[in-house]
Design an enzyme around this catalytic site. Structure first.
Site, PDB file in Angstrom:
ATOM      1  N   GLU A 283       0.849  -1.193   0.000  1.00  0.00           N
ATOM      2  CA  GLU A 283       0.000   0.000   0.000  1.00  0.00           C
ATOM      3  C   GLU A 283       0.884   1.243   0.000  1.00  0.00           C
ATOM      4  O   GLU A 283       0.460   2.313   0.380  1.00  0.00           O
ATOM      5  CB  GLU A 283      -1.004  -0.014   1.152  1.00  0.00           C
ATOM      6  CG  GLU A 283      -0.434  -0.269   2.503  1.00  0.00           C
ATOM      7  CD  GLU A 283      -1.519  -0.207   3.567  1.00  0.00           C
ATOM      8  OE1 GLU A 283      -2.098   0.872   3.722  1.00  0.00           O
ATOM      9  OE2 GLU A 283      -1.756  -1.213   4.235  1.00  0.00           O
TER      10      GLU A 283
ATOM     11  N   CYS B 209      -3.632  -3.747   4.407  1.00  0.00           N
ATOM     12  CA  CYS B 209      -2.684  -4.773   4.879  1.00  0.00           C
ATOM     13  C   CYS B 209      -3.072  -6.182   4.468  1.00  0.00           C
ATOM     14  O   CYS B 209      -2.232  -7.079   4.469  1.00  0.00           O
ATOM     15  CB  CYS B 209      -2.575  -4.722   6.396  1.00  0.00           C
ATOM     16  SG  CYS B 209      -2.115  -3.115   7.019  1.00  0.00           S
TER      17      CYS B 209
ATOM     18  N   HIS C 223      -2.815 -10.195  12.079  1.00  0.00           N
ATOM     19  CA  HIS C 223      -2.254  -8.935  11.580  1.00  0.00           C
ATOM     20  C   HIS C 223      -1.893  -8.098  12.813  1.00  0.00           C
ATOM     21  O   HIS C 223      -2.720  -7.927  13.718  1.00  0.00           O
ATOM     22  CB  HIS C 223      -3.280  -8.189  10.712  1.00  0.00           C
ATOM     23  CG  HIS C 223      -2.874  -6.768  10.451  1.00  0.00           C
ATOM     24  ND1 HIS C 223      -1.681  -6.456   9.846  1.00  0.00           N
ATOM     25  CD2 HIS C 223      -3.473  -5.582  10.743  1.00  0.00           C
ATOM     26  CE1 HIS C 223      -1.575  -5.128   9.767  1.00  0.00           C
ATOM     27  NE2 HIS C 223      -2.644  -4.583  10.305  1.00  0.00           N
TER      28      HIS C 223
HETATM   29  P1  HMG Z   1      -2.908   6.921  21.090  1.00  0.00           P
HETATM   30  O1  HMG Z   1      -4.245   7.524  21.202  1.00  0.00           O
HETATM   31  O2  HMG Z   1      -1.759   7.839  21.043  1.00  0.00           O
HETATM   32  O3  HMG Z   1      -2.622   5.890  22.260  1.00  0.00           O
HETATM   33  O4  HMG Z   1      -2.844   6.046  19.790  1.00  0.00           O
HETATM   34  P2  HMG Z   1      -3.506   5.537  23.550  1.00  0.00           P
HETATM   35  O5  HMG Z   1      -3.621   6.713  24.423  1.00  0.00           O
HETATM   36  O6  HMG Z   1      -4.792   4.859  23.099  1.00  0.00           O
HETATM   37  O7  HMG Z   1      -2.543   4.488  24.225  1.00  0.00           O
HETATM   38  C1  HMG Z   1      -2.283   3.260  23.586  1.00  0.00           C
HETATM   39  C2  HMG Z   1      -2.328   2.169  24.652  1.00  0.00           C
HETATM   40  O8  HMG Z   1      -1.280   2.423  25.598  1.00  0.00           O
HETATM   41  C3  HMG Z   1      -3.627   2.122  25.470  1.00  0.00           C
HETATM   42  O9  HMG Z   1      -3.841   0.754  25.786  1.00  0.00           O
HETATM   43  C4  HMG Z   1      -3.262   2.892  26.735  1.00  0.00           C
HETATM   44  O10 HMG Z   1      -4.032   2.530  27.868  1.00  0.00           O
HETATM   45  C5  HMG Z   1      -1.825   2.473  26.916  1.00  0.00           C
HETATM   46  P3  HMG Z   1      -5.338   0.156  25.813  1.00  0.00           P
HETATM   47  O11 HMG Z   1      -6.056   0.888  26.868  1.00  0.00           O
HETATM   48  O12 HMG Z   1      -5.942   0.423  24.422  1.00  0.00           O
HETATM   49  O13 HMG Z   1      -5.146  -1.284  26.071  1.00  0.00           O
HETATM   50  N1  HMG Z   1      -1.000   3.425  27.678  1.00  0.00           N
HETATM   51  C6  HMG Z   1      -0.120   3.063  28.633  1.00  0.00           C
HETATM   52  N2  HMG Z   1       0.210   1.853  29.141  1.00  0.00           N
HETATM   53  C7  HMG Z   1       1.171   1.812  30.131  1.00  0.00           C
HETATM   54  N3  HMG Z   1       1.770   2.938  30.625  1.00  0.00           N
HETATM   55  C8  HMG Z   1       1.457   4.157  30.141  1.00  0.00           C
HETATM   56  C9  HMG Z   1       0.468   4.261  29.114  1.00  0.00           C
HETATM   57  N4  HMG Z   1      -0.065   5.301  28.411  1.00  0.00           N
HETATM   58  C10 HMG Z   1      -0.963   4.760  27.549  1.00  0.00           C
HETATM   59  N5  HMG Z   1       2.062   5.237  30.635  1.00  0.00           N
HETATM   60  C11 HMG Z   1      -3.587   4.440  18.196  1.00  0.00           C
HETATM   61  C12 HMG Z   1      -3.138   4.685  19.639  1.00  0.00           C
HETATM   62  C13 HMG Z   1      -3.627   2.943  17.935  1.00  0.00           C
HETATM   63  C14 HMG Z   1      -4.979   5.045  17.999  1.00  0.00           C
HETATM   64  C15 HMG Z   1      -2.602   5.125  17.223  1.00  0.00           C
HETATM   65  O14 HMG Z   1      -1.309   4.582  17.368  1.00  0.00           O
HETATM   66  C16 HMG Z   1      -3.008   5.018  15.760  1.00  0.00           C
HETATM   67  O15 HMG Z   1      -3.799   5.779  15.254  1.00  0.00           O
HETATM   68  N6  HMG Z   1      -2.401   4.038  15.018  1.00  0.00           N
HETATM   69  C17 HMG Z   1      -2.685   3.825  13.604  1.00  0.00           C
HETATM   70  C18 HMG Z   1      -3.945   3.045  13.364  1.00  0.00           C
HETATM   71  C19 HMG Z   1      -3.822   1.603  13.802  1.00  0.00           C
HETATM   72  O16 HMG Z   1      -2.741   1.060  13.913  1.00  0.00           O
HETATM   73  N7  HMG Z   1      -4.982   0.934  13.995  1.00  0.00           N
HETATM   74  C20 HMG Z   1      -5.003  -0.462  14.342  1.00  0.00           C
HETATM   75  C21 HMG Z   1      -6.217  -1.191  13.791  1.00  0.00           C
HETATM   76  S1  HMG Z   1      -6.420  -0.882  12.041  1.00  0.00           S
HETATM   77  C22 HMG Z   1      -5.182  -1.863  11.290  1.00  0.00           C
HETATM   78  O17 HMG Z   1      -4.596  -2.692  11.908  1.00  0.00           O
HETATM   79  C23 HMG Z   1      -4.899  -1.596   9.848  1.00  0.00           C
HETATM   80  C24 HMG Z   1      -3.582  -0.904   9.556  1.00  0.00           C
HETATM   81  O18 HMG Z   1      -2.502  -1.791   9.720  1.00  0.00           O
HETATM   82  C25 HMG Z   1      -3.611  -0.328   8.140  1.00  0.00           C
HETATM   83  C26 HMG Z   1      -3.971  -1.228   6.978  1.00  0.00           C
HETATM   84  O19 HMG Z   1      -4.737  -2.192   7.048  1.00  0.00           O
HETATM   85  O20 HMG Z   1      -3.508  -0.868   5.921  1.00  0.00           O
HETATM   86  C27 HMG Z   1      -3.323   0.276  10.477  1.00  0.00           C
END
Ligand code: HMG
Length: 445
Positions: free
Chosen positions: A83, A120, A244
């Protein structure tokens, strides 16, 4: 019926590394544990100045062909899943074939080439295409080369920036495979979603939180669809379940959901009932909201049980070992999860021949696919040949300022020249642009 599947694979990681807790988190003013514990990531891989999706794919493919003693005539098909393409017409597979023809006698003029796109999941769809081509008897005794290659970059400042990565996985698909046989049965969960997309732009528009919900919803549909044509899945049926892996924290959620689904109405659910009660059933609740609240509470308890933790540690955790160090490789991500699992089994001397894997692929936009794989007799010899650990260790460790330059270097809207951080050796490198704006490559001894 002839078995068809993955005969061998090779991995090529981008040669630069961004340390997430050590270098990235302090710059963002964030707790390093958000990365290591929350997202589950230690580092991301990045391409050096001379690397891109073509060089990484060609380098992985060359290593694979050399190791298997193949010549161009042995390959009847080259499919690239990506992609991160830079051309809407000429497929990356033609560039990769051109690179390989620089170093091999013979050519790929009679190989069918193409490029697959569905975020992906395209890597797994390319495996399907190769599988179907062989099963249809169109391969004339030749194997297919499937290459998943991506530079997963996000705009700077986007929350996705923490989950970047770059690398390629080359897979040889053939009859009587040495690594894994693919099941005929597949389940799909597919819907028109706008959670992550790149409408003619390099960096994705992402609704991160929603993308996680869409991932889980489509994955559940795919499992149900798979079960409708095979047996119900059970936690003891599969040695590993590679998903994935955009980041390991996502798989933590998918693993828990999958376990809850698989144990429903089984003796495992009954034995856990003494500790945490039976799983909530929707009919027992006045409305959906109350039911969902009960499910959330139940899942919180389920994830702390010894049974679940032990299962997760054996079946899911080993799939995450490479991903933790390299980040999201988009189309290659589920394939490094499979490789990590098999590597972990080989390192612990486990005999996996004949055991089954359940593979959960996903692509935004959105589609999930579930299929099973049976591990072949010679799997350990194939996996022993991987040198991914050495590649990971040898990456150049970027400072934050260097990371910004590398990000700019690979930004299609910028023209930034930077020096290489590593010295290319026995690999294909990007050399510039030709007269029609095509990208040019050469092999460096
Ligand atoms: P964010 O909002 O910066 O992170 O982005 P957050 O605040 O949600 O924190 C992440 C996790 O860390 C959470 O865990 C927090 O609690 C934890 P959860 O509650 O969800 O289990 N956390 C901590 N843990 C320990 N100590 C701390 C601490 N602080 C926070 N101090 C987000 C996260 C995934 C939204 C961002 O990285 C993003 O937008 N990523 C890109 C999109 C993505 O990867 N999506 C995944 C599903 S879609 C997919 O897989 C397809 C893809 O590969 C593309 C394709 O298919 O082509 C992306």
């Amino acid at each position: 019926m002839t078995a068809v599947g993955i005969d061998a694979l090779e991995i090529w990681t981008g040669k630069l590394k961004l340390d997430l807790p050590g270098t990235f988190a302090p710059q963002k003013g964030e707790d390093p544990e958000k990365y290591t514990k929350g997202l589950g990531l230690n580092a991301s891989s990045f391409p050096d100045a001379h690397e891109d999706i073509v060089t990484m794919g060609a380098n992985a493919a060359k290593r694979l062909m050399e190791r298997k003693g193949l010549a161009p005539d042995d390959i009847g098909r080259i499919d690239v899943a990506t992609e991160s393409a830079f051309d809407n017409s000429k497929p990356v597979s033609t560039y990769i074939a051109g690179c390989l023809e620089q170093v091999y006698d013979g050519d790929f003029h009679h190989a069918n080439k193409g490029e697959r796109k569905f975020a992906c999941i395209a890597g797994t769809q390319s495996l399907d295409d190769a599988y179907n081509w062989i099963k249809a008897g169109r391969n004339r005794d030749r194997a297919a080369l499937v290459i998943a290659t991506d530079t997963a970059l996000y705009a700077r400042g986007d929350p996705g920036e923490a989950t970047q990565g770059a690398g390629a996985v080359a897979m040889l698909v053939d009859e009587d495979p040495d690594l894994v046989e693919l099941s005929t049965e597949q389940g799909y969960g597919s819907a028109d979603e706008t959670d992550f997309l790149k409408p003619n732009q390099q960096f994705p528009s992402v609704d991160g939180k929603r993308s996680m919900q869409v991932y889980l919803a489509r994955m559940r549909e795919a499992v149900e669809d798979f079960e409708s044509i095979s047996d119900p899945t059970h936690p003891e049926d599969f040695a590993y379940i590679p998903f994935h892996t955009p980041f390991p924290g996502m798989v933590r959620k998918a693993g828990l959901l999958g376990y809850r689904h698989m144990i429903r109405n089984t003796p495992i659910e009954e034995s856990l009932a003494e500790e945490i009660g039976l799983q909530p059933r929707e009919d027992d609740y006045a409305d959906r909201e109350a039911y969902e609240e009960a499910i959330r509470e139940h899942m919180d308890e389920l994830k702390s049980t010894d049974e679940y933790r032990e299962w997760y540690g054996e079946v899911i955790e080993p799939t995450l070992a490479i991903s933790r160090e390299v980040g999201n490789w988009y189309t290659g991500s589920v394939h490094i999860a499979r490789a990590a699992a098999l590597k972990s089994a080989a390192e612990s001397g486990r005999d996996l021949a004949g055991e089954r894997l359940l593979v959960g692929s996903y692509g935004s936009g959105a589609q999930a696919e579930i299929h099973a794989e049976t591990v072949a007799d010679d799997w350990a010899e194939e996996i022993d040949e991987l040198n991914v650990d050495e590649q990971i260790d040898e990456r150049y460790d970027l400072s934050f300022a260097e990371y910004e330059k590398v990000h700019d270097r690979h930004n299609h809207d910028k023209t930034i020249d930077i020096e290489d951080f590593t010295v290319p050796e026995e690999e294909f490198v990007f050399t510039g642009w030709g007269r029609m704006n095509e990208r040019t490559y050469e092999y460096v001894e």
